[in-house]
Motif scaffolding. Structure first.
Motif, short mmCIF file in Angstrom:
data_model
loop_
_atom_site.label_atom_id
_atom_site.label_comp_id
_atom_site.label_asym_id
_atom_site.label_seq_id
_atom_site.Cartn_x
_atom_site.Cartn_y
_atom_site.Cartn_z
N PHE A 162 79.32 -67.18 -53.21
CA PHE A 162 79.99 -66.99 -51.93
C PHE A 162 79.00 -66.44 -50.90
N MET A 168 83.19 -72.28 -58.21
CA MET A 168 82.84 -71.47 -57.04
C MET A 168 81.78 -70.43 -57.45
N LEU A 199 88.87 -63.06 -53.41
CA LEU A 199 87.69 -62.21 -53.27
C LEU A 199 88.06 -60.97 -52.47
N LEU A 224 83.29 -66.92 -44.16
CA LEU A 224 83.39 -66.69 -45.60
C LEU A 224 83.48 -68.04 -46.29
N SER A 225 82.44 -68.41 -47.02
CA SER A 225 82.33 -69.75 -47.61
C SER A 225 81.92 -69.65 -49.08
N PHE A 226 82.06 -70.76 -49.79
CA PHE A 226 81.54 -70.80 -51.16
C PHE A 226 80.87 -72.13 -51.44
#
Length: 206
Positions: free
Chosen positions: A112, A109, A173, A192-194
Motif C-alpha cells: 500500500f 494486495m 487498513l 491511498l492505493s495498493f
C-alpha cells in the motif's frame, strides 16, 4: 519474359506479406502489458465517505486547501486527540457500496502507498484490521514523517499475520499515532492505493 517479370513480382509481394505477418506476430511479445496494477482506494474527492475512526481518536475532516492536496481538489485531515492514544485509530475499509469497490482478498494486495503531509516531524503507524470496528488488528509498522510531504509504502507481512489472522477476513487498513496530546500532529492524507498482484505465500518456520 513478361510472365517471368510478373511471377517474380508476385513472389516479392508474397515474401513481403510473409515478413509483415512475422513482424506482426512478434509485436505482442515486445509490448506485453504488465500484469501489475495500481488501484486507488481513497482519493477523498468524495470527502470522508466510508472513512471510519474509533470513538476517541480525535477528528477527521475534508481539506480543500491546495497546499495540502497531492492530486485532485481534496485530501483527508487527521487530527488525533492524543488524550486516549492507546488503541485509537482511523481506518479505511476495503469494501464500499458508495465508492463501488470490494477487495476481500488481501493476498492480492501486497503493498500500500499513500501521500502524507505532516505539520511537524512525527511518526505514523500503519497496519491491517480484521473486524468491522477495527478492534482486532495486526501488528503495525511505524514510519517516520518529516514536516511536509511524505510517501509511505506499507508492505504486508504475510508470514507474521497468518499466525493470528485469516487473510480472507481482512476488513481494511488502519492508521494510528503515539504520543501525548501536545505532541499530536495534524496530518493530511491523499491517494491511498495498493499494488494489485497475486502473491504466493510460502510457509516459514518462525
Amino acid at each position: 519474359m513478361k510472365k517471368t517479370i510478373i511471377m517474380f513480382g508476385s513472389l516479392l509481394l508474397l515474401a513481403g506479406c510473409f515478413m509483415t505477418g512475422c513482424t506482426g506476430k512478434e509485436k505482442p511479445e515486445t509490448s506485453e502489458i504488465d500484469k501489475e496494477e495500481v488501484v486507488t482506494l481513497y482519493d477523498f474527492e468524495k470527502g470522508t465517505a466510508n472513512v471510519r475512526m474509533t470513538e476517541k481518536f480525535g477528528k477527521i475532516d475534508v481539506n480543500e486547501i491546495a497546499e495540502y492536496v497531492k492530486e485532485g481538489k481534496r485530501s483527508l485531515v487527521l487530527s488525533p486527540s492524543g488524550e486516549f492514544s492507546t488503541g485509537q485509530c482511523a481506518y479505511f475499509p476495503f469494501e464500499s457500496s458508495l465508492l463501488r469497490f470490494n477487495y476481500d482478498d488481501v493476498t492480492q494486495m501486497p503493498e500500500f502507498t499513500m501521500d502524507v503531509y505532516s505539520t511537524v516531524d512525527t511518526a505514523i503507524n500503519v497496519g491491517l484490521y480484521f473486524s468491522k470496528t477495527a478492534d482486532n488488528r495486526s501488528v503495525y509498522t511505524t514510519y517516520e514523517l518529516k514536516e511536509g510531504w511524505n510517501t509511505i509504502s506499507y508492505t504486508v507481512e504475510y508470514s507474521l499475520i497468518r499466525l493470528q489472522y485469516d487473510f480472507e477476513d481482512c476488513k481494511g487498513l488502519y492508521i494510528s499515532f503515539d504520543g501525548e496530546k501536545d505532541e499530536m500532529p495534524v496530518v493530511y492524507l491523499d491517494n491511498l492505493s495498493f499494488k494489485k498482484e497475486q502473491v504466493t505465500i510460502e510457509n516459514e518456520n518462525l
